[in-house]
Design an enzyme around this catalytic site. Sequence first.
Site, PDB file in Angstrom:
ATOM      1  N   THR A 171       7.572  -7.276 -13.130  1.00  0.00           N
ATOM      2  CA  THR A 171       6.889  -8.450 -13.569  1.00  0.00           C
ATOM      3  C   THR A 171       6.004  -8.971 -12.256  1.00  0.00           C
ATOM      4  O   THR A 171       6.749  -8.715 -11.166  1.00  0.00           O
ATOM      5  CB  THR A 171       8.046  -9.591 -13.573  1.00  0.00           C
ATOM      6  OG1 THR A 171       8.827  -9.105 -14.923  1.00  0.00           O
ATOM      7  CG2 THR A 171       7.288 -10.972 -13.754  1.00  0.00           C
ATOM      8  N   ASN A 183      -5.412   3.289  11.437  1.00  0.00           N
ATOM      9  CA  ASN A 183      -4.638   2.129  11.904  1.00  0.00           C
ATOM     10  C   ASN A 183      -4.311   2.359  13.350  1.00  0.00           C
ATOM     11  O   ASN A 183      -4.107   0.790  14.095  1.00  0.00           O
ATOM     12  CB  ASN A 183      -3.290   1.806  10.993  1.00  0.00           C
ATOM     13  CG  ASN A 183      -2.692   3.237  11.008  1.00  0.00           C
ATOM     14  OD1 ASN A 183      -3.118   4.068  10.624  1.00  0.00           O
ATOM     15  ND2 ASN A 183      -1.170   3.199  11.445  1.00  0.00           N
ATOM     16  N   HIS A 218      -1.611  -7.657   3.207  1.00  0.00           N
ATOM     17  CA  HIS A 218      -1.394  -8.560   4.620  1.00  0.00           C
ATOM     18  C   HIS A 218      -2.087  -7.940   5.731  1.00  0.00           C
ATOM     19  O   HIS A 218      -2.062  -8.539   6.623  1.00  0.00           O
ATOM     20  CB  HIS A 218       0.088  -8.238   4.452  1.00  0.00           C
ATOM     21  CG  HIS A 218       0.576  -7.014   5.059  1.00  0.00           C
ATOM     22  ND1 HIS A 218       0.915  -6.674   6.205  1.00  0.00           N
ATOM     23  CD2 HIS A 218       1.025  -5.606   4.448  1.00  0.00           C
ATOM     24  CE1 HIS A 218       1.267  -5.243   6.213  1.00  0.00           C
ATOM     25  NE2 HIS A 218       1.277  -5.056   5.239  1.00  0.00           N
ATOM     26  N   GLN A 269      -6.986  -0.414   6.308  1.00  0.00           N
ATOM     27  CA  GLN A 269      -7.509  -1.272   7.340  1.00  0.00           C
ATOM     28  C   GLN A 269      -8.920  -1.349   7.286  1.00  0.00           C
ATOM     29  O   GLN A 269      -9.718  -2.017   8.134  1.00  0.00           O
ATOM     30  CB  GLN A 269      -7.194  -0.227   8.660  1.00  0.00           C
ATOM     31  CG  GLN A 269      -5.982   0.063   9.017  1.00  0.00           C
ATOM     32  CD  GLN A 269      -5.092  -1.199   9.576  1.00  0.00           C
ATOM     33  OE1 GLN A 269      -5.653  -2.131   9.905  1.00  0.00           O
ATOM     34  NE2 GLN A 269      -3.836  -1.081   9.677  1.00  0.00           N
ATOM     35  N   CYS A 295       4.995   1.195  12.650  1.00  0.00           N
ATOM     36  CA  CYS A 295       6.180   1.895  12.518  1.00  0.00           C
ATOM     37  C   CYS A 295       6.498   3.004  13.298  1.00  0.00           C
ATOM     38  O   CYS A 295       7.640   3.067  13.603  1.00  0.00           O
ATOM     39  CB  CYS A 295       5.795   2.874  11.260  1.00  0.00           C
ATOM     40  SG  CYS A 295       4.532   2.017  10.291  1.00  0.00           S
ATOM     41  N   ALA A 333       0.855  -1.186  -0.066  1.00  0.00           N
ATOM     42  CA  ALA A 333       0.018   0.033  -0.042  1.00  0.00           C
ATOM     43  C   ALA A 333       0.879   1.417  -0.005  1.00  0.00           C
ATOM     44  O   ALA A 333       0.530   2.167  -0.542  1.00  0.00           O
ATOM     45  CB  ALA A 333      -1.051   0.042   1.238  1.00  0.00           C
ATOM     46  N   SER A 376      -3.945  -3.231   0.643  1.00  0.00           N
ATOM     47  CA  SER A 376      -2.772  -4.089   1.168  1.00  0.00           C
ATOM     48  C   SER A 376      -3.100  -5.352   1.407  1.00  0.00           C
ATOM     49  O   SER A 376      -4.072  -5.499   2.409  1.00  0.00           O
ATOM     50  CB  SER A 376      -1.896  -3.455   1.952  1.00  0.00           C
ATOM     51  OG  SER A 376      -0.626  -4.175   2.193  1.00  0.00           O
TER      52      SER A 376
HETATM   53  N1  PLP Z   1      -1.759   2.664   5.615  1.00  0.00           N
HETATM   54  C1  PLP Z   1      -2.439   2.162   6.720  1.00  0.00           C
HETATM   55  C2  PLP Z   1      -3.512   2.798   7.578  1.00  0.00           C
HETATM   56  C3  PLP Z   1      -1.591   1.192   7.201  1.00  0.00           C
HETATM   57  O1  PLP Z   1      -1.990   0.519   8.512  1.00  0.00           O
HETATM   58  C4  PLP Z   1      -0.306   0.696   6.577  1.00  0.00           C
HETATM   59  C5  PLP Z   1       0.346  -0.433   7.057  1.00  0.00           C
HETATM   60  O2  PLP Z   1       0.727  -0.371   8.258  1.00  0.00           O
HETATM   61  C6  PLP Z   1      -0.125   1.271   5.213  1.00  0.00           C
HETATM   62  C7  PLP Z   1      -0.841   2.371   4.910  1.00  0.00           C
HETATM   63  C8  PLP Z   1       1.237   0.768   4.495  1.00  0.00           C
HETATM   64  O3  PLP Z   1       0.769  -0.685   4.243  1.00  0.00           O
HETATM   65  P1  PLP Z   1       1.944  -1.536   3.466  1.00  0.00           P
HETATM   66  O4  PLP Z   1       2.411  -2.137   4.697  1.00  0.00           O
HETATM   67  O5  PLP Z   1       1.392  -2.412   2.490  1.00  0.00           O
HETATM   68  O6  PLP Z   1       2.917  -0.660   2.877  1.00  0.00           O
END
Ligand code: PLP
Length: 356
Positions: free
Chosen positions: A221, A140, A186, A168, A303, A72, A184
Amino acid sequence: MIYLDNQATTPLAPEAREAMLRHMDNGEGTGFGNPHSPHRMGRQAKAAVEAARDKIAALLPAGGRVILTGNASEAINLAMRGAQTDGRIAVSAIEHAAVMDTAEALGRRHILSVGADGICAPDQDIPSDIGIIAVMQVNNEIGVIQPNAQWLKTARDNGALLLTDAVQSYGKITVKPADMIAISAHKLYGPKGIGALWVRDGIELDPQITGGLQEGPRSGTLSPALVAGFGAAAELAGQRMEEDAAHMESLWSAAHELFADWTLNGSETARWKGNLNIRKDGVDVARLMSDCRDVMFSAGSACASGSGKTSHVLKAIGLTDTQAKSSIRLGFGRYTTMDDIERAAASIQTATKDQA
Ligand code: PLP
Protein backbone atom coordinates in the site's frame (compact mmCIF):
# COMPACT_ATOMS: atom_id res chain seq x y z
CA MET A 1 24.92 23.56 13.73
CA ILE A 2 26.00 23.90 10.12
CA TYR A 3 24.64 21.24 7.81
CA LEU A 4 27.01 20.41 4.95
CA ASP A 5 25.97 16.84 4.22
CA ASN A 6 23.33 17.33 1.53
CA GLN A 7 24.47 14.24 -0.40
CA ALA A 8 23.55 12.07 2.59
CA THR A 9 20.12 13.63 2.86
CA THR A 10 18.44 17.01 2.50
CA PRO A 11 16.15 18.90 4.87
CA LEU A 12 12.45 18.70 4.12
CA ALA A 13 11.23 21.63 2.00
CA PRO A 14 8.38 23.50 3.77
CA GLU A 15 6.27 22.97 0.61
CA ALA A 16 6.79 19.19 0.82
CA ARG A 17 5.96 19.17 4.52
CA GLU A 18 2.76 21.06 3.89
CA ALA A 19 1.69 18.64 1.14
CA MET A 20 2.39 15.70 3.44
CA LEU A 21 0.39 17.14 6.31
CA ARG A 22 -2.57 17.77 3.99
CA HIS A 23 -2.59 14.12 3.04
CA MET A 24 -2.19 12.83 6.57
CA ASP A 25 -5.07 14.84 7.93
CA ASN A 26 -7.48 16.77 5.74
CA GLY A 27 -9.23 18.23 8.79
CA GLU A 28 -12.41 16.25 8.16
CA GLY A 29 -11.29 12.88 9.45
CA THR A 30 -11.44 11.41 5.95
CA GLY A 31 -7.89 12.00 4.75
CA PHE A 32 -6.49 8.57 5.59
CA GLY A 33 -7.98 6.56 2.73
CA ASN A 34 -6.18 3.66 1.10
CA PRO A 35 -5.33 4.77 -2.45
CA HIS A 36 -6.11 1.26 -3.66
CA SER A 37 -9.69 1.23 -2.27
CA PRO A 38 -12.45 1.74 -4.82
CA HIS A 39 -14.71 3.93 -2.61
CA ARG A 40 -14.72 7.72 -2.48
CA MET A 41 -12.07 8.11 0.22
CA GLY A 42 -9.86 5.68 -1.63
CA ARG A 43 -10.39 7.52 -4.88
CA GLN A 44 -9.45 10.82 -3.21
CA ALA A 45 -6.22 9.29 -1.92
CA LYS A 46 -5.52 7.81 -5.35
CA ALA A 47 -6.05 11.18 -6.98
CA ALA A 48 -3.40 12.65 -4.66
CA VAL A 49 -1.00 9.84 -5.55
CA GLU A 50 -1.55 10.24 -9.28
CA ALA A 51 -1.20 14.05 -9.17
CA ALA A 52 2.12 13.61 -7.35
CA ARG A 53 3.24 10.87 -9.76
CA ASP A 54 2.74 13.32 -12.64
CA LYS A 55 4.89 15.90 -10.87
CA ILE A 56 7.62 13.31 -10.28
CA ALA A 57 7.45 12.17 -13.91
CA ALA A 58 7.68 15.75 -15.18
CA LEU A 59 11.41 15.79 -14.30
CA LEU A 60 12.08 12.48 -16.06
CA PRO A 61 12.29 11.60 -19.76
CA ALA A 62 9.09 11.12 -21.75
CA GLY A 63 8.02 7.63 -22.81
CA GLY A 64 8.14 5.78 -19.53
CA ARG A 65 6.30 5.05 -16.28
CA VAL A 66 7.08 5.84 -12.65
CA ILE A 67 6.94 2.89 -10.24
CA LEU A 68 6.88 4.18 -6.68
CA THR A 69 9.11 2.34 -4.19
CA GLY A 70 10.26 2.72 -0.59
CA ASN A 71 13.57 4.33 -1.59
CA ALA A 72 16.18 4.29 -4.34
CA SER A 73 17.91 1.18 -3.03
CA GLU A 74 14.67 -0.70 -3.56
CA ALA A 75 14.26 0.85 -7.02
CA ILE A 76 17.77 -0.27 -7.97
CA ASN A 77 17.11 -3.79 -6.68
CA LEU A 78 13.86 -3.91 -8.65
CA ALA A 79 15.67 -2.82 -11.82
CA MET A 80 18.56 -5.25 -11.51
CA ARG A 81 16.65 -8.23 -10.22
CA GLY A 82 13.46 -7.60 -12.18
CA ALA A 83 14.87 -6.86 -15.63
CA GLN A 84 14.30 -9.84 -17.85
CA THR A 85 17.92 -10.60 -18.67
CA ASP A 86 20.42 -13.18 -17.40
CA GLY A 87 23.33 -11.16 -18.74
CA ARG A 88 26.01 -9.82 -16.46
CA ILE A 89 25.70 -6.33 -15.01
CA ALA A 90 28.43 -3.85 -15.90
CA VAL A 91 28.72 -1.20 -13.20
CA SER A 92 31.03 1.79 -13.00
CA ALA A 93 33.68 1.44 -10.31
CA ILE A 94 32.19 4.39 -8.42
CA GLU A 95 28.56 3.27 -8.14
CA HIS A 96 26.72 3.50 -4.83
CA ALA A 97 26.60 0.33 -2.71
CA ALA A 98 22.98 -0.21 -3.76
CA VAL A 99 24.23 -0.89 -7.30
CA MET A 100 27.63 -2.40 -6.48
CA ASP A 101 26.41 -4.86 -3.89
CA THR A 102 23.25 -5.89 -5.73
CA ALA A 103 25.22 -6.78 -8.87
CA GLU A 104 27.65 -8.71 -6.69
CA ALA A 105 24.89 -10.44 -4.74
CA LEU A 106 23.44 -11.62 -8.05
CA GLY A 107 26.88 -13.04 -8.93
CA ARG A 108 26.83 -11.11 -12.20
CA ARG A 109 29.00 -8.06 -11.56
CA HIS A 110 31.48 -6.67 -14.07
CA ILE A 111 33.31 -3.47 -13.11
CA LEU A 112 33.82 -0.61 -15.57
CA SER A 113 36.89 1.50 -14.96
CA VAL A 114 36.90 5.23 -14.27
CA GLY A 115 39.65 7.79 -14.88
CA ALA A 116 41.44 9.96 -12.33
CA ASP A 117 38.81 12.63 -12.98
CA GLY A 118 36.07 10.20 -11.95
CA ILE A 119 34.64 9.83 -15.45
CA CYS A 120 33.59 6.38 -16.65
CA ALA A 121 34.48 6.50 -20.36
CA PRO A 122 31.73 5.10 -22.59
CA ASP A 123 34.17 3.89 -25.25
CA GLN A 124 35.64 1.10 -23.12
CA ASP A 125 35.27 -2.59 -24.03
CA ILE A 126 31.96 -4.11 -23.01
CA PRO A 127 32.02 -7.93 -22.74
CA SER A 128 29.45 -9.62 -24.99
CA ASP A 129 27.48 -11.18 -22.11
CA ILE A 130 26.45 -7.88 -20.49
CA GLY A 131 22.68 -7.47 -20.07
CA ILE A 132 22.58 -4.27 -18.00
CA ILE A 133 24.96 -1.34 -17.79
CA ALA A 134 24.68 0.77 -14.64
CA VAL A 135 26.37 4.16 -14.71
CA MET A 136 25.14 6.79 -12.28
CA GLN A 137 24.56 10.40 -13.33
CA VAL A 138 26.09 12.35 -10.42
CA ASN A 139 28.38 10.56 -8.00
CA ASN A 140 27.38 10.88 -4.37
CA GLU A 141 30.94 11.12 -3.04
CA ILE A 142 32.79 13.27 -5.56
CA GLY A 143 29.92 14.93 -7.45
CA VAL A 144 31.28 14.00 -10.90
CA ILE A 145 28.73 13.99 -13.74
CA GLN A 146 28.95 11.04 -16.13
CA PRO A 147 28.45 11.18 -19.92
CA ASN A 148 25.08 9.41 -19.70
CA ALA A 149 23.93 10.23 -23.24
CA GLN A 150 26.97 8.43 -24.65
CA TRP A 151 26.41 5.56 -22.23
CA LEU A 152 22.93 5.08 -23.66
CA LYS A 153 24.48 4.75 -27.11
CA THR A 154 27.06 2.24 -25.79
CA ALA A 155 24.27 0.24 -24.16
CA ARG A 156 22.28 0.23 -27.41
CA ASP A 157 25.37 -0.79 -29.45
CA ASN A 158 25.92 -3.70 -27.07
CA GLY A 159 22.30 -4.84 -26.77
CA ALA A 160 22.21 -3.99 -23.06
CA LEU A 161 19.77 -2.02 -20.91
CA LEU A 162 21.04 1.19 -19.32
CA LEU A 163 20.22 1.72 -15.64
CA THR A 164 20.94 5.22 -14.34
CA ASP A 165 21.18 5.90 -10.63
CA ALA A 166 19.94 9.50 -10.76
CA VAL A 167 19.58 9.85 -7.00
CA GLN A 168 21.99 12.79 -6.78
CA SER A 169 20.99 14.45 -10.06
CA TYR A 170 17.20 14.21 -10.18
CA GLY A 171 15.66 17.63 -9.56
CA LYS A 172 19.07 19.29 -9.84
CA ILE A 173 20.07 18.81 -13.47
CA THR A 174 18.22 17.34 -16.44
CA VAL A 175 18.06 13.56 -16.15
CA LYS A 176 19.27 11.96 -19.37
CA PRO A 177 17.24 9.23 -21.13
CA ALA A 178 17.98 5.63 -20.12
CA ASP A 179 16.03 2.38 -19.86
CA MET A 180 15.60 2.51 -16.09
CA ILE A 181 16.22 5.40 -13.72
CA ALA A 182 16.31 5.23 -9.91
CA ILE A 183 15.48 8.29 -7.77
CA SER A 184 14.84 9.10 -4.11
CA ALA A 185 12.78 11.87 -2.51
CA HIS A 186 15.05 12.54 0.45
CA LYS A 187 17.86 13.82 -1.76
CA LEU A 188 15.72 16.63 -3.18
CA TYR A 189 14.13 18.07 -0.06
CA GLY A 190 11.36 15.49 0.05
CA PRO A 191 10.61 12.90 2.75
CA LYS A 192 12.59 9.76 3.56
CA GLY A 193 10.88 6.45 2.81
CA ILE A 194 9.82 7.07 -0.77
CA GLY A 195 11.65 6.63 -4.07
CA ALA A 196 10.86 5.52 -7.58
CA LEU A 197 12.04 3.56 -10.56
CA TRP A 198 11.29 5.09 -13.96
CA VAL A 199 10.99 2.40 -16.62
CA ARG A 200 10.99 3.02 -20.35
CA ASP A 201 7.82 1.91 -22.15
CA GLY A 202 8.16 -1.61 -23.51
CA ILE A 203 10.37 -2.88 -20.66
CA GLU A 204 8.69 -5.38 -18.37
CA LEU A 205 10.01 -6.21 -14.90
CA ASP A 206 9.44 -9.38 -12.92
CA PRO A 207 7.81 -8.58 -9.54
CA GLN A 208 10.29 -8.46 -6.67
CA ILE A 209 7.77 -7.81 -3.91
CA THR A 210 4.76 -9.99 -4.53
CA GLY A 211 1.32 -9.37 -3.11
CA GLY A 212 -1.28 -6.91 -4.32
CA LEU A 213 0.98 -5.70 -7.15
CA GLN A 214 -0.27 -2.14 -6.53
CA GLU A 215 2.67 -0.70 -8.46
CA GLY A 216 2.91 -3.53 -10.98
CA PRO A 217 6.12 -5.35 -10.08
CA ARG A 218 6.06 -3.76 -6.60
CA SER A 219 3.42 -4.69 -4.04
CA GLY A 220 2.38 -2.77 -0.95
CA THR A 221 0.00 0.00 0.00
CA LEU A 222 1.36 3.40 -0.95
CA SER A 223 1.51 6.24 1.55
CA PRO A 224 -0.31 9.21 -0.02
CA ALA A 225 1.46 11.58 2.39
CA LEU A 226 4.94 10.40 1.37
CA VAL A 227 4.03 10.38 -2.31
CA ALA A 228 2.49 13.87 -2.06
CA GLY A 229 5.64 15.11 -0.30
CA PHE A 230 7.77 13.61 -3.07
CA GLY A 231 5.53 15.25 -5.72
CA ALA A 232 5.68 18.66 -4.05
CA ALA A 233 9.47 18.42 -3.70
CA ALA A 234 9.81 17.47 -7.38
CA GLU A 235 7.56 20.29 -8.51
CA LEU A 236 9.54 22.81 -6.45
CA ALA A 237 12.86 21.42 -7.71
CA GLY A 238 11.64 21.80 -11.29
CA GLN A 239 10.63 25.42 -10.67
CA ARG A 240 13.88 26.28 -8.92
CA MET A 241 16.36 24.21 -10.89
CA GLU A 242 18.28 27.16 -12.36
CA GLU A 243 18.14 29.23 -9.19
CA ASP A 244 19.31 26.31 -7.06
CA ALA A 245 22.15 25.52 -9.50
CA ALA A 246 23.30 29.17 -9.48
CA HIS A 247 23.24 29.15 -5.67
CA MET A 248 25.38 25.96 -5.64
CA GLU A 249 27.81 27.54 -8.08
CA SER A 250 28.38 30.59 -5.85
CA LEU A 251 28.70 28.52 -2.66
CA TRP A 252 31.09 26.12 -4.40
CA SER A 253 33.32 28.88 -5.76
CA ALA A 254 33.54 30.51 -2.34
CA ALA A 255 34.28 27.21 -0.62
CA HIS A 256 36.84 26.20 -3.26
CA GLU A 257 38.64 29.47 -2.59
CA LEU A 258 38.48 29.08 1.20
CA PHE A 259 40.02 25.60 0.80
CA ALA A 260 42.56 26.65 -1.86
CA ASP A 261 45.31 24.81 0.02
CA TRP A 262 43.40 21.50 -0.32
CA THR A 263 43.28 19.32 -3.48
CA LEU A 264 40.01 18.72 -5.28
CA ASN A 265 39.01 15.07 -5.78
CA GLY A 266 37.35 14.44 -9.16
CA SER A 267 36.74 16.62 -12.17
CA GLU A 268 36.34 20.36 -11.57
CA THR A 269 34.21 20.90 -14.67
CA ALA A 270 32.06 17.77 -15.08
CA ARG A 271 30.67 18.25 -11.64
CA TRP A 272 27.55 19.04 -9.62
CA LYS A 273 28.63 22.07 -7.63
CA GLY A 274 26.69 21.02 -4.56
CA ASN A 275 29.67 18.78 -3.84
CA LEU A 276 33.19 19.74 -2.82
CA ASN A 277 35.33 16.70 -2.10
CA ILE A 278 38.85 17.70 -1.08
CA ARG A 279 41.93 16.26 0.54
CA LYS A 280 44.96 17.50 2.37
CA ASP A 281 48.01 15.40 3.18
CA GLY A 282 48.43 14.63 6.84
CA VAL A 283 44.87 15.48 7.90
CA ASP A 284 43.36 13.04 10.36
CA VAL A 285 39.74 13.21 9.24
CA ALA A 286 38.35 11.31 12.22
CA ARG A 287 39.97 13.85 14.55
CA LEU A 288 38.82 16.71 12.35
CA MET A 289 35.24 15.53 12.54
CA SER A 290 35.38 15.30 16.27
CA ASP A 291 37.05 18.73 16.58
CA CYS A 292 34.41 20.33 14.32
CA ARG A 293 31.36 18.82 15.95
CA ASP A 294 29.12 21.69 14.93
CA VAL A 295 29.78 21.13 11.24
CA MET A 296 27.92 18.22 9.70
CA PHE A 297 30.16 16.94 6.92
CA SER A 298 31.34 13.60 5.74
CA ALA A 299 34.47 11.59 5.21
CA GLY A 300 32.91 9.76 2.27
CA SER A 301 29.47 8.33 1.54
CA ALA A 302 27.15 8.19 4.52
CA CYS A 303 27.06 4.40 4.27
CA ALA A 304 30.83 4.01 4.03
CA SER A 305 31.83 6.55 6.63
CA GLY A 306 31.88 5.08 10.07
CA SER A 307 32.65 1.64 8.63
CA GLY A 308 36.37 2.45 8.72
CA LYS A 309 36.66 1.16 5.14
CA THR A 310 38.46 3.29 2.59
CA SER A 311 36.05 4.78 0.08
CA HIS A 312 35.90 2.58 -3.05
CA VAL A 313 35.17 5.74 -5.06
CA LEU A 314 38.32 7.55 -3.98
CA LYS A 315 40.34 4.37 -4.53
CA ALA A 316 38.82 3.97 -8.01
CA ILE A 317 40.04 7.42 -9.05
CA GLY A 318 43.56 6.43 -8.03
CA LEU A 319 43.92 7.85 -4.52
CA THR A 320 46.09 5.96 -2.06
CA ASP A 321 44.50 4.75 1.18
CA THR A 322 46.22 7.60 3.00
CA GLN A 323 44.96 10.22 0.52
CA ALA A 324 41.45 8.82 0.66
CA LYS A 325 41.51 8.88 4.43
CA SER A 326 42.56 12.55 4.41
CA SER A 327 39.57 13.53 2.23
CA ILE A 328 36.38 15.25 3.28
CA ARG A 329 33.08 15.84 1.48
CA LEU A 330 31.25 19.13 1.93
CA GLY A 331 27.74 18.96 0.51
CA PHE A 332 25.83 22.17 -0.11
CA GLY A 333 22.10 22.50 -0.59
CA ARG A 334 19.31 24.93 -1.34
CA TYR A 335 19.17 26.14 2.27
CA THR A 336 22.94 26.47 2.80
CA THR A 337 24.03 30.09 3.23
CA MET A 338 27.31 31.82 2.46
CA ASP A 339 27.64 32.43 6.19
CA ASP A 340 27.43 28.64 6.73
CA ILE A 341 30.28 28.13 4.26
CA GLU A 342 32.47 30.80 5.84
CA ARG A 343 31.93 29.59 9.39
CA ALA A 344 32.44 25.93 8.45
CA ALA A 345 35.62 26.72 6.52
CA ALA A 346 37.00 28.73 9.45
CA SER A 347 36.25 25.89 11.85
CA ILE A 348 37.74 23.17 9.61
CA GLN A 349 40.81 25.18 8.66
CA THR A 350 41.55 26.10 12.29
CA ALA A 351 41.18 22.48 13.38
CA THR A 352 43.42 21.38 10.51
CA LYS A 353 46.15 23.85 11.47
CA ASP A 354 45.97 22.62 15.07
CA GLN A 355 46.78 19.13 13.79
CA ALA A 356 50.00 20.28 12.06
N1 PLP B 1 22.36 6.00 -4.98
C1 PLP B 1 23.02 7.10 -4.59
C2 PLP B 1 23.93 7.78 -5.54
C3 PLP B 1 22.83 7.61 -3.30
O1 PLP B 1 23.50 8.69 -2.92
C4 PLP B 1 21.96 6.93 -2.42
C5 PLP B 1 21.79 7.39 -1.03
O2 PLP B 1 22.75 7.56 -0.31
C6 PLP B 1 21.28 5.80 -2.90
C7 PLP B 1 21.51 5.36 -4.17
C8 PLP B 1 20.29 5.07 -2.03
O3 PLP B 1 19.17 5.87 -1.84
P1 PLP B 1 18.06 5.52 -0.73
O4 PLP B 1 18.56 6.11 0.53
O5 PLP B 1 16.82 6.21 -1.21
O6 PLP B 1 17.92 4.05 -0.72
